[in-house]
Design a protein around this motif. Structure first.
Motif, mmCIF file in Angstrom:
data_model
loop_
_atom_site.group_PDB
_atom_site.id
_atom_site.type_symbol
_atom_site.label_atom_id
_atom_site.label_comp_id
_atom_site.label_asym_id
_atom_site.label_seq_id
_atom_site.Cartn_x
_atom_site.Cartn_y
_atom_site.Cartn_z
ATOM 1 N N HIS A 90 44.373 -30.460 27.172
ATOM 2 C CA HIS A 90 44.646 -29.750 28.097
ATOM 3 C C HIS A 90 45.380 -28.642 27.845
ATOM 4 O O HIS A 90 46.627 -28.632 27.055
ATOM 5 N N VAL A 91 45.221 -27.319 28.320
ATOM 6 C CA VAL A 91 46.027 -26.140 27.929
ATOM 7 C C VAL A 91 46.233 -25.373 29.280
ATOM 8 O O VAL A 91 45.372 -25.315 30.305
ATOM 9 N N MET A 92 47.451 -24.940 29.358
ATOM 10 C CA MET A 92 47.898 -24.462 30.701
ATOM 11 C C MET A 92 48.993 -23.416 30.229
ATOM 12 O O MET A 92 48.898 -23.020 29.146
ATOM 13 N N SER A 93 49.185 -22.419 31.110
ATOM 14 C CA SER A 93 49.899 -21.115 30.963
ATOM 15 C C SER A 93 51.193 -21.437 30.258
ATOM 16 O O SER A 93 51.920 -22.587 30.810
ATOM 17 N N PRO A 94 51.541 -20.773 29.473
ATOM 18 C CA PRO A 94 52.927 -21.298 28.646
ATOM 19 C C PRO A 94 54.066 -20.596 29.454
ATOM 20 O O PRO A 94 55.398 -21.043 29.203
ATOM 21 N N ILE A 95 53.653 -19.684 30.483
ATOM 22 C CA ILE A 95 54.889 -19.241 31.407
ATOM 23 C C ILE A 95 55.399 -20.547 32.460
ATOM 24 O O ILE A 95 54.530 -21.319 33.024
ATOM 25 N N GLY A 96 56.529 -20.873 32.058
ATOM 26 C CA GLY A 96 57.116 -22.296 32.609
ATOM 27 C C GLY A 96 57.406 -23.080 31.749
ATOM 28 O O GLY A 96 58.175 -24.347 31.963
ATOM 29 N N GLY A 97 56.892 -23.087 30.588
ATOM 30 C CA GLY A 97 56.948 -24.173 29.244
ATOM 31 C C GLY A 97 56.531 -25.691 29.511
ATOM 32 O O GLY A 97 57.158 -26.300 29.153
ATOM 33 N N GLN A 98 55.563 -25.898 30.473
ATOM 34 C CA GLN A 98 55.107 -27.170 30.801
ATOM 35 C C GLN A 98 53.905 -27.747 29.827
ATOM 36 O O GLN A 98 54.046 -28.912 29.751
ATOM 37 N N GLY A 99 53.582 -27.075 29.056
ATOM 38 C CA GLY A 99 52.336 -27.561 28.127
ATOM 39 C C GLY A 99 52.842 -28.533 26.937
ATOM 40 O O GLY A 99 52.433 -29.651 26.902
ATOM 41 N N MET A 100 53.994 -28.040 26.335
ATOM 42 C CA MET A 100 54.511 -28.966 25.318
ATOM 43 C C MET A 100 55.023 -30.148 25.825
ATOM 44 O O MET A 100 54.810 -31.260 25.284
ATOM 45 N N ASN A 101 55.596 -29.997 26.981
ATOM 46 C CA ASN A 101 56.252 -31.306 27.348
ATOM 47 C C ASN A 101 55.397 -32.353 28.182
ATOM 48 O O ASN A 101 55.696 -33.479 27.866
ATOM 49 N N THR A 102 54.164 -31.700 28.438
ATOM 50 C CA THR A 102 53.093 -32.797 28.916
ATOM 51 C C THR A 102 52.517 -33.436 27.886
ATOM 52 O O THR A 102 52.277 -34.519 27.839
ATOM 53 N N GLY A 103 52.315 -32.978 26.480
ATOM 54 C CA GLY A 103 51.993 -33.335 25.407
ATOM 55 C C GLY A 103 52.876 -34.419 24.902
ATOM 56 O O GLY A 103 52.546 -35.626 24.522
ATOM 57 N N PHE A 104 54.327 -34.291 25.178
ATOM 58 C CA PHE A 104 55.371 -35.415 24.805
ATOM 59 C C PHE A 104 54.870 -36.797 25.579
ATOM 60 O O PHE A 104 54.964 -37.660 25.166
ATOM 61 N N ALA A 105 54.708 -36.277 26.850
ATOM 62 C CA ALA A 105 54.311 -37.315 27.720
ATOM 63 C C ALA A 105 52.988 -38.030 27.395
ATOM 64 O O ALA A 105 52.938 -39.390 27.536
ATOM 65 N N ASP A 106 52.030 -37.305 26.830
ATOM 66 C CA ASP A 106 50.898 -37.787 26.476
ATOM 67 C C ASP A 106 51.012 -38.628 25.226
ATOM 68 O O ASP A 106 50.511 -39.998 25.175
ATOM 69 N N ALA A 107 52.099 -38.412 24.264
ATOM 70 C CA ALA A 107 52.270 -39.138 23.134
ATOM 71 C C ALA A 107 52.862 -40.362 23.392
ATOM 72 O O ALA A 107 52.885 -41.548 22.669
ATOM 73 N N GLU A 108 54.026 -40.335 24.393
ATOM 74 C CA GLU A 108 54.450 -41.698 24.777
ATOM 75 C C GLU A 108 53.448 -42.615 25.198
ATOM 76 O O GLU A 108 53.573 -43.881 24.904
ATOM 77 N N PHE A 109 52.704 -42.351 26.041
ATOM 78 C CA PHE A 109 51.704 -43.279 26.675
ATOM 79 C C PHE A 109 50.692 -43.699 25.647
ATOM 80 O O PHE A 109 50.638 -44.915 25.619
ATOM 81 N N ALA A 110 50.176 -42.744 24.798
ATOM 82 C CA ALA A 110 49.370 -43.133 23.668
ATOM 83 C C ALA A 110 50.037 -43.951 22.792
ATOM 84 O O ALA A 110 49.701 -45.075 22.298
ATOM 85 N N ALA A 111 51.408 -43.782 22.514
ATOM 86 C CA ALA A 111 51.944 -44.879 21.627
ATOM 87 C C ALA A 111 52.061 -46.312 22.153
ATOM 88 O O ALA A 111 51.823 -47.268 21.378
ATOM 89 N N LEU A 112 52.477 -46.201 23.247
ATOM 90 C CA LEU A 112 52.336 -47.654 23.917
ATOM 91 C C LEU A 112 51.015 -48.381 23.895
ATOM 92 O O LEU A 112 51.000 -49.547 23.727
ATOM 93 N N MET A 113 50.225 -47.389 24.388
ATOM 94 C CA MET A 113 48.734 -48.194 24.296
ATOM 95 C C MET A 113 48.327 -48.394 23.058
ATOM 96 O O MET A 113 47.645 -49.592 23.138
ATOM 97 N N LEU A 114 48.501 -47.788 22.063
ATOM 98 C CA LEU A 114 47.717 -48.045 20.739
ATOM 99 C C LEU A 114 48.617 -49.621 20.109
ATOM 100 O O LEU A 114 47.743 -50.235 19.578
ATOM 101 N N HIS A 115 49.820 -49.254 20.518
ATOM 102 C CA HIS A 115 50.673 -50.717 20.174
ATOM 103 C C HIS A 115 50.084 -51.849 20.648
ATOM 104 O O HIS A 115 50.079 -53.015 20.041
ATOM 105 N N ALA A 116 49.879 -51.718 22.010
ATOM 106 C CA ALA A 116 49.301 -52.772 22.662
ATOM 107 C C ALA A 116 48.301 -53.425 22.347
ATOM 108 O O ALA A 116 47.763 -54.634 22.316
#
Length: 679
Positions: free
Chosen positions: A542-568
């Motif tokens: 997903h790509v979003m407007s960088p105005i507001g800085g929400q893109g990278m932070n959404t990616g970190f939340a993706d990574a947290e979920f993916a790490a839990l999922m793959l470990h499980a």
């Protein structure tokens, strides 16, 4: 790509004709079938009527298939003037297909024989089914891409000045349950019309045969074009009748044995999201291979804002204090308008230990993550390699990597995760379907030595001429972002300084400028965030407007979920299917919310003109910053209210984390024994 005015007007004319024919065909077909094909402009009798009706039925099916063939596509490309054949081919096809339907129903010769015309509740029930069938057809066409189905993608693209961009095949919506929902919905329409006549039976039988058989040739074309991606889709989703078939190769009943692969997980992309995911997996002992195209960490600043939920994720790695130590906490954002100071968006009342947004240039974030990554013995990083292929089997993913010398090597893993940014090669190789939207706003940004008195807080200046945003950076720097009317590929020296002076009154010397770049925000949403054993994270998903800085932070939340999922899945024997479905649901919901909020904030700030500026000032001063919404603005921009901003906010994940998940199929101890026995 630029088109001449003549080309644009020709495209518009083609679009008007095509859509008029489409609407007429839908209306005539709806009424004619509902009435049992009694309405007609042609009145043949006897054998002439029968032969004529059969020809009408066949001309639609055969003509439809012929136009979709390779030869038919070449013909379509010749049916528009001024060199617009390729661009308008879908528009021409939609118009011709609509014309075929119109000819069929308007020239039908009715037998005048009535078999059944139910009344009362029977007719009402059949009418409801008939209406539902039409709604299913509309939904199927929407899932497939309404712009392609009705032909608007061709003329509309030319009108807007760019070539049509065709998306890969659909696999979401009704296409999750049937590979041919358009054909099956069309068939359902034929058999739910309430009035039955010999004419109705003839057209229903012949067109049903066509709807069942014709997609076979379409699928052969798809296999030739999309290859393994479509073959995987065929293996999971039934051809015509809705349901599920077989077992998805992405849903193994047994966890993969790590020793048979180069790694358990290959992370493609060594940016902040990819390295965060690798660290989270490495902390759980998962064997990870990170592959990155760049040979070294970037030296220039990109994203800078790190929100409280992201800092909480980083705390799991013991990196939150390191990030805060290198960054600059922003507690308040001061907003200015044409009429002066409008108010403050404050983060001071955010609950938790991070009541601020951290300003930290991305290259520093990546350096801290890279240093942490090096501490995990189960994680390896390969730099200077480019992904050239991604193939899947029932129990593995193989990734082709080309190094700087052009040598290709193959690495395998149980799963792969694409974290390779907005130009994702993984997304393209998987033929993942996505939607893109260009906002039409343009900006130039630059970092300056900060000699202003703005201190350690953010300032936004919204004027009738455009917006100016200013954020403090560590090391005595300040970032300035100015809105422009048109894209500025190479702004002249002193451009930002002059715009800032005119709109905000602040003087920033051109010689204090450190760097400069221009950007035009756009949005992209993948319709599905995984395919088989390959998962998408961050800007690849997903790509979003960088105005507001929400893109990278959404990616970190993706990574947290993916790490839990793959470990499980890999270490605790969890079934992959439910986890992947929940990842797809939660992360698409979160990214859609974040992208929409980023667009709303950018849209409000980019209003130009005296009238719109006056309205914006009143909204911000009396409603948003100082009115009833004042208490929610800070948490809103700090992403505290984004759904699923932490993985544990998913009930599915929370149940797993508390040890109550009932999906477990194999104890972790058994997997550990298998690892030890294989050395």
């Amino acid at each position: 790509m630029m088109y001449t005015p003549a080309q644009r007007w020709v495209a518009l004319a083609y679009g008007l004709v095509s859509h008029t024919l489409f609407l007429a065909a839908v209306g005539v077909m709806f009424v004619s079938l509902y009435e049992g094909l009694h309405l007609s402009l042609l009145h043949l009798h006897g054998w002439a009527a029968a032969v004529g009706d059969v020809i009408l039925v066949l001309q639609f099916g055969l003509g439809h298939s012929l136009l979709l063939s390779d030869q038919g596509r070449r013909w379509l490309a010749r049916m528009a003037p001024l060199g617009l054949g390729r661009e308008l081919s879908t528009t021409v096809f939609a118009g011709l297909a609509s014309l075929q339907l119109l000819i069929t129903f308007l020239l039908w010769s009715s037998s005048k024989v009535l078999w059944a015309a139910p009344e009362g509740w029977v007719k009402g029930g059949l009418s409801v089914l008939y209406g539902i069938s039409w709604l299913l057809l509309a939904k199927s066409m929407s899932d497939a891409g309404l712009d392609v189905q009705v032909g608007s993608i061709g003329w509309h693209s030319v009108w807007r000045g760019h070539a049509p961009v065709f998306r890969p095949f659909a696999r979401t919506g009704l296409f999750r349950y049937s590979r041919q929902p358009i054909y099956s919905s069309f068939t359902l329409i034929l058999w739910t019309a309430p009035v039955w006549t010999p004419d109705h039976l003839l057209i229903a039988m012949l067109w049903t045969l066509y709807c069942v058989g014709a997609p076979v040739w379409k699928e052969k074309r798809y296999l030739r074009f999309y290859g393994q991606a479509y073959a995987r889709y065929q293996a999971v989703v039934p051809y015509w009748f809705p349901g599920r078939k077989g077992r998805d190769m992405s849903f193994p009943t047994e966890p993969s044995i790590p020793a048979v692969h180069d790694a358990e997980v290959i992370v493609i992309g060594g940016g902040p999201v990819g390295m965060a995911l690798a660290c989270l997996l490495g902390g759980r002992g998962v064997r990870v291979l990170v592959v990155e195209k760049r040979g070294a960490l970037p030296s220039h600043s990109q994203a800078i804002g790190i929100t409280p939920p992201t800092l909480a994720i980083l705390s799991e790695l013991g990196l939150d204090e390191a990030f805060i130590g290198q960054g600059l906490p922003i507690h308040d954002c001061h907003v200015h308008g044409e009429s002066g100071a409008l108010g403050i968006a404050s983060f001071r009342q955010i609950p938790g230990q991070y009541p601020f947004i951290l300003s930290l240039p991305q290259q520093i974030s990546m350096r801290l993550l890279a240093d942490k990554l090096a501490l995990y013995p189960s994680v390896k990083m390969l730099r200077g390699v480019e992904v050239v292929s991604v193939e899947q089997t029932g129990d593995a993913v193989t990734v082709g990597l080309k190094d700087e010398a052009g040598v290709i090597t193959i690495r395998s893993a149980a799963y792969a995760v694409g974290c390779d940014g907005h130009r994702s090669r993984v997304r393209d190789l998987l033929r993942m379907r996505s939607r893109r939207y260009d906002y039409g706003h343009h900006f130039v940004m630059g970092d300056f030595q900060d000699r202003t008195a703005l201190g350690g807080e953010a300032h936004l200046f919204f004027t009738a001429q455009g917006a100016v945003e200013s954020f403090p950076l560590p090391g005595g720097l300040r970032r300035w972002i100015v809105q422009t009317k048109q894209p500025e590929a190479e702004p002249p020296a002193g451009f930002i300084s002059e715009v800032v002076r005119m709109r905000s009154g602040h003087i920033i010397a051109p010689e204090d400028q450190v760097n400069q770049s221009a950007f035009s925000p756009w949005r992209l949403d993948c319709e599905q965030l995984y395919d088989g054993r390959v998962i998408l994270c961050g800007d690849a998903a997903h790509v979003m407007s960088p105005i507001g800085g929400q893109g990278m932070n959404t990616g970190f939340a993706d990574a947290e979920f993916a790490a839990l999922m793959l470990h499980a899945i890999l270490r605790q024997g969890q079934q992959a299917g439910p986890w992947l479905a929940e990842y797809d649901r939660c992360r698409r919901k979160a990214s859609n919310t974040a992208a929409t909020r980023a667009a709303l904030g950018m849209g409000l700030g980019t209003w130009r003109g005296k009238g719109m500026s006056w309205l914006r000032d009143r909204l911000l001063r009396h409603l948003i910053l100082r009115g009833p919404m004042a208490g929610i603005v800070g948490p809103w921009f700090a992403m505290m209210t984004i759904p699923f901003n932490r993985a544990a906010k998913s009930r599915f994940v929370a149940t797993y984390m508390t040890g109550n998940c009932t999906e477990k199929s194999q104890p972790e101890s058994r997997l550990a024994f298998q690892e030890e026995s294989q050395g």
